[in-house]
Design a protein around this motif. Sequence first.
Motif, PDB file in Angstrom:
ATOM      1  N   UNK A  11       0.919  -1.143   0.067  1.00  0.00           N
ATOM      2  CA  UNK A  11       0.108   0.031   0.085  1.00  0.00           C
ATOM      3  C   UNK A  11       0.752   1.277   0.012  1.00  0.00           C
ATOM      4  N   UNK A  12       1.772   1.286   0.878  1.00  0.00           N
ATOM      5  CA  UNK A  12       2.903   2.419   0.865  1.00  0.00           C
ATOM      6  C   UNK A  12       3.548   2.629  -0.419  1.00  0.00           C
ATOM      7  N   UNK A  13       3.964   1.329  -1.061  1.00  0.00           N
ATOM      8  CA  UNK A  13       4.674   1.617  -2.343  1.00  0.00           C
ATOM      9  C   UNK A  13       3.804   1.985  -3.609  1.00  0.00           C
ATOM     10  N   UNK A  14       2.576   1.675  -3.282  1.00  0.00           N
ATOM     11  CA  UNK A  14       1.699   2.159  -4.570  1.00  0.00           C
ATOM     12  C   UNK A  14       1.278   3.634  -4.378  1.00  0.00           C
ATOM     13  N   UNK A  15       1.968   4.261  -3.647  1.00  0.00           N
ATOM     14  CA  UNK A  15       1.993   5.882  -3.448  1.00  0.00           C
ATOM     15  C   UNK A  15       3.384   6.496  -4.340  1.00  0.00           C
ATOM     16  N   UNK A  16       3.779   5.548  -5.024  1.00  0.00           N
ATOM     17  CA  UNK A  16       5.320   6.005  -5.768  1.00  0.00           C
ATOM     18  C   UNK A  16       4.655   7.077  -6.834  1.00  0.00           C
ATOM     19  N   UNK A  17       3.729   6.527  -7.709  1.00  0.00           N
ATOM     20  CA  UNK A  17       3.619   7.231  -8.894  1.00  0.00           C
ATOM     21  C   UNK A  17       3.087   8.664  -8.345  1.00  0.00           C
ATOM     22  N   UNK A  18       1.934   8.689  -7.482  1.00  0.00           N
ATOM     23  CA  UNK A  18       1.265   9.926  -7.113  1.00  0.00           C
ATOM     24  C   UNK A  18       2.417  10.779  -6.700  1.00  0.00           C
ATOM     25  N   UNK A  19       3.232  10.563  -5.748  1.00  0.00           N
ATOM     26  CA  UNK A  19       3.940  11.512  -4.943  1.00  0.00           C
ATOM     27  C   UNK A  19       5.114  11.985  -5.930  1.00  0.00           C
TER      28      UNK A  19
END
Length: 305
Positions: free
Chosen positions: A188-196
Motif C-alpha cells: 500500500x505504501x509502495x503504491x503511492x510512488x507514482x502519485x507522490x
Amino acid sequence: MSILQTQLMMFIIIAIGFLITKKGIFSVKARADVTDIVLYVVLPCNIFSSFSKDISPEVLRQCGIVLLVSTCMHIFYTLLSKVLYIRIKPGRREVMQYGTIISNSGFMGLPVIASVFGQTGMLYGSIVLIPLRVFMWTAGLSLFTSTATKEKVRTVATHPCIWAVILGFVYLLVPVTLPDFITGTISTVGNCTTTLSMLVVGSLLSGVDLKSVIDKDCFYYSFLRLIAIPAVVFAVLLLLKVDPLVTGVAVLASAMPAATVTAMLAEKYGRDAQFASKMLFVSTVLSLVTLPVIARVMTALLPVP
C-alpha cells in the motif's frame, strides 16, 4: 491505449503538482520533505513488494543479466557525457553531463515500466536502479563536487533503495513468509510512488519560466536522452539477443528524461540551476510523447509474454 492512459494520468498528476505549487499550497520545504519520503520510504517499499515469493529461478537468473546490462549502460552514458558536450559552456555542461548519466528512472521509470511489463518488469526495473544509484553518487556527483571516496561509498551503501533490493533477495531465499498485514502495508505504501513522484515533478517544473524554455541546448539534450540513447541501447541488446523482457525494461529505463535531482544539485553546487530546471521541464514534457511511442514499439517488436 493502456500506455497512453498511464501517461495521461501521470501528466494530470504533474499538472496538479504544478498548480498547487503555483498557488502556494505545496511549498518548497514541503516538496523537499515529500522527496525524502519518496526516496527513503515509499520507493523502497515499492521495490521490496516487487520481490514475490513465486518468482521462478529463471527470473532470478535474468535479474543478474539485468544488473550486468544496466551497469554497461551507465558506463556507456558516462563515456558519452565526456564527448557530447565539449562545446557547451561550463556550468551548463556539467548539468547536461549529469542528466545524461542519471535519468529519472527512479521517479518516472518504475511506474512506466510496471504499466507496460507488469510485476516482473517492475522487478527488473528495481535491479536497473542499483547501478543508477551507484553512478548517481560517484561519477554523477563528481561532476559537481570532489566528495571523498569514503563518503561516496557510504552514501551508496546506506541508500534505502539499495537495501530494499538486498532485503528483497533475502526474502526470496529464506523459508519465511511475512504475514498478509505486513506485505499489504508495504504494498500500500509502495503504491503511492507514482502519485507522490509526479507531484514532485510538477512542483519542480513550476519554477521554470515558460517563456525561456525555447533553448537549443535543452532540445539537443532531450533528443539524445529520449531518442538517440534508447535507439542505441535497443539496437545493441537486439544484436546480442538479450531476453525480450530484459531488453524492453532496459530500453524504457534508458528513455527517461532528466532526473529531478539534477536541478537540486545544480543549485546546491553553483552551476546553472535555471538551465537545469529548463532541461528538466523540456525533457519531461517531451517524454510524455516519446515514452508511449517507445513503449508501443517495444511491445510490438519484442515477443514479451
